[in-house]
Write a protein that holds these residues in place. Structure first.
Motif, PDB file in Angstrom:
ATOM      1  N   VAL A   3      22.084 -21.316  17.401  1.00 18.86           N
ATOM      2  CA  VAL A   3      23.145 -20.726  18.176  1.00 18.86           C
ATOM      3  C   VAL A   3      24.845 -21.020  17.736  1.00 18.86           C
ATOM      4  O   VAL A   3      25.373 -20.222  17.835  1.00 18.86           O
ATOM      5  N   TYR A  13      24.792 -20.795  13.122  1.00 22.23           N
ATOM      6  CA  TYR A  13      24.590 -19.537  12.267  1.00 22.23           C
ATOM      7  C   TYR A  13      25.769 -18.738  12.343  1.00 22.23           C
ATOM      8  O   TYR A  13      26.384 -18.407  13.413  1.00 22.23           O
ATOM      9  N   LEU A  51      22.917 -14.585  13.177  1.00 23.08           N
ATOM     10  CA  LEU A  51      22.329 -14.314  14.582  1.00 23.08           C
ATOM     11  C   LEU A  51      21.968 -12.947  14.639  1.00 23.08           C
ATOM     12  O   LEU A  51      21.194 -12.786  15.248  1.00 23.08           O
ATOM     13  N   ALA A  65      25.264 -11.270  19.278  1.00 19.85           N
ATOM     14  CA  ALA A  65      25.340 -11.982  18.192  1.00 19.85           C
ATOM     15  C   ALA A  65      27.225 -12.289  18.444  1.00 19.85           C
ATOM     16  O   ALA A  65      27.599 -13.415  18.403  1.00 19.85           O
ATOM     17  N   THR A  80      15.998 -12.446  22.863  1.00 24.42           N
ATOM     18  CA  THR A  80      16.734 -13.307  22.097  1.00 24.42           C
ATOM     19  C   THR A  80      16.119 -14.665  22.106  1.00 24.42           C
ATOM     20  O   THR A  80      16.075 -15.068  20.886  1.00 24.42           O
ATOM     21  N   ILE A 119      15.073 -16.853  18.471  1.00 27.91           N
ATOM     22  CA  ILE A 119      15.466 -17.920  18.233  1.00 27.91           C
ATOM     23  C   ILE A 119      14.413 -18.953  17.926  1.00 27.91           C
ATOM     24  O   ILE A 119      14.263 -19.797  16.934  1.00 27.91           O
TER      25      ILE A 119
END
Length: 324
Positions: free
Chosen positions: A140, A143, A148, A165, A206, A210
């Motif tokens: 988070v 990147y 992202l 993002a 999301t 991740i």
């Protein structure tokens, strides 16, 4: 917290493994040991169960659960992508069956400080193997916006990936994002209110994306399936339970390729490319949870089981069903 996890498609997968009492079986995602326990119950003293998991809590829980069968059980703390090498160390060159129950366990979801859940505020972690260095916090905060966007779009299939993002980057420029609650706040701000009002939790896709990135879940699956099929003895089976479309697509396509790897034009009377089938797909359509199981366990809703059987006898001349 006690390691609790309801094994999905438990008896369907055990039935599809066609367990031989003196066979060697591998559970590549040991978890709490639910599938392994049922395998062990069907083995004699000549049989063997080898279980893999990255999670120390899972290893501890499975060790306790399988204690009565400890003479026929070997547990290894490792990712299943290292299965071939680890089995070689044990002197095992082939097995009679492999099972994978992919995704995140109920225990991991319900243990807030593991950072998998979007229902409680906790440190951004999401590591299945807590020995590794890459965490959700690093993804988070480190990147690039483009990276992202790629992760959230490809692994979460989130239509607002670009906006999410951008919002993450803007937020972390003010302050490093450290908790799941902070990330959820940013995600909600990136999704239109009318969209948030319908469907599931706005952070679900999301968080999934991740988590997959942190644990290299799809990459590991893609790179490992053929190796696991190569480990199977003639007639041995691999059963894979998936929980979202990205995993299922990889399994479906890989099994189809391993059944029909030939790249020769259809008009060729014989194969000249030299690529030989490694077996046959048993499940043309995936096996789904029963209505009874869905009533008992809501997390089984998206589960799909696909099965592949290894065998040298499956060649180009064998008449095989069309489609998948």
């Amino acid at each position: 917290m006690e390691f609790k996890h309801k094994s999905v498609l438990l008896f369907e997968s055990i039935e599809e493994l066609r367990i031989k009492p003196d066979g060697i079986y591998v559970d590549g995602t040991l978890g709490g040991g639910g599938h392994s326990l049922e395998i062990c119950k069907r083995l004699t003293d000549g049989g063997r169960l080898i279980g893999f998991d990255q999670d120390a809590d899972a290893i501890e829980a499975a060790t306790r659960r399988l204690d009565e069968f400890k003479d026929r059980v070997t547990i290894i703390r490792s990712n299943y992508c290292y299965m071939k090498d680890e089995l070689r160390k044990l002197g095992v060159s082939s097995v009679d069956g492999v099972i994978l129950d992919l995704g995140v366990s109920s225990y991991q979801l319900d243990t807030a400080d593991r950072g998998f859940t979007y229902r409680e505020d906790a440190p951004l972690d999401m590591r299945m193997d807590q020995r590794q260095t890459l965490t959700a916090k690093a993804v988070v905060n480190e990147y690039s916006e483009m990276e992202l966007y790629r992760v959230i779009r490809d692994y979460g299939e989130e239509r607002f990936a670009k906006n999410i993002a951008r919002h993450i980057v803007n937020a972390r420029n003010e302050k490093e994002l450290e908790t799941t609650g902070e990330l959820i706040h940013v995600i909600k701000a990136a999704i239109p209110m009318k969209v948030r009002a319908v469907g599931g939790h706005p952070a679900k896709k999301t968080f999934q994306a991740i988590r997959i990135e942190v644990n290299r879940e799809l990459e590991v699956l893609e790179d490992s399936l053929e190796d696991m099929v190569d480990l199977l003895s003639d007639g041995g089976r691999i059963c894979v339970i998936t929980f979202h479309s990205l995993e299922d697509r990889i399994v479906k396509n890989k099994f189809r390729y391993l059944e029909r790897p030939c790249t020769c034009p259809r008009e060729f009377p014989v194969c000249v490319c030299g690529k030989k089938p490694k077996g046959i797909v048993i499940t043309r359509k995936p096996i789904l949870p029963s209505e009874e199981e869905l009533e008992r366990n809501s997390r089984a809703k998206s589960a799909k089981l696909r099965v592949f059987e290894a065998g040298d006898s499956y060649g180009r001349s064998r008449k095989q069903p069309e489609g998948f």
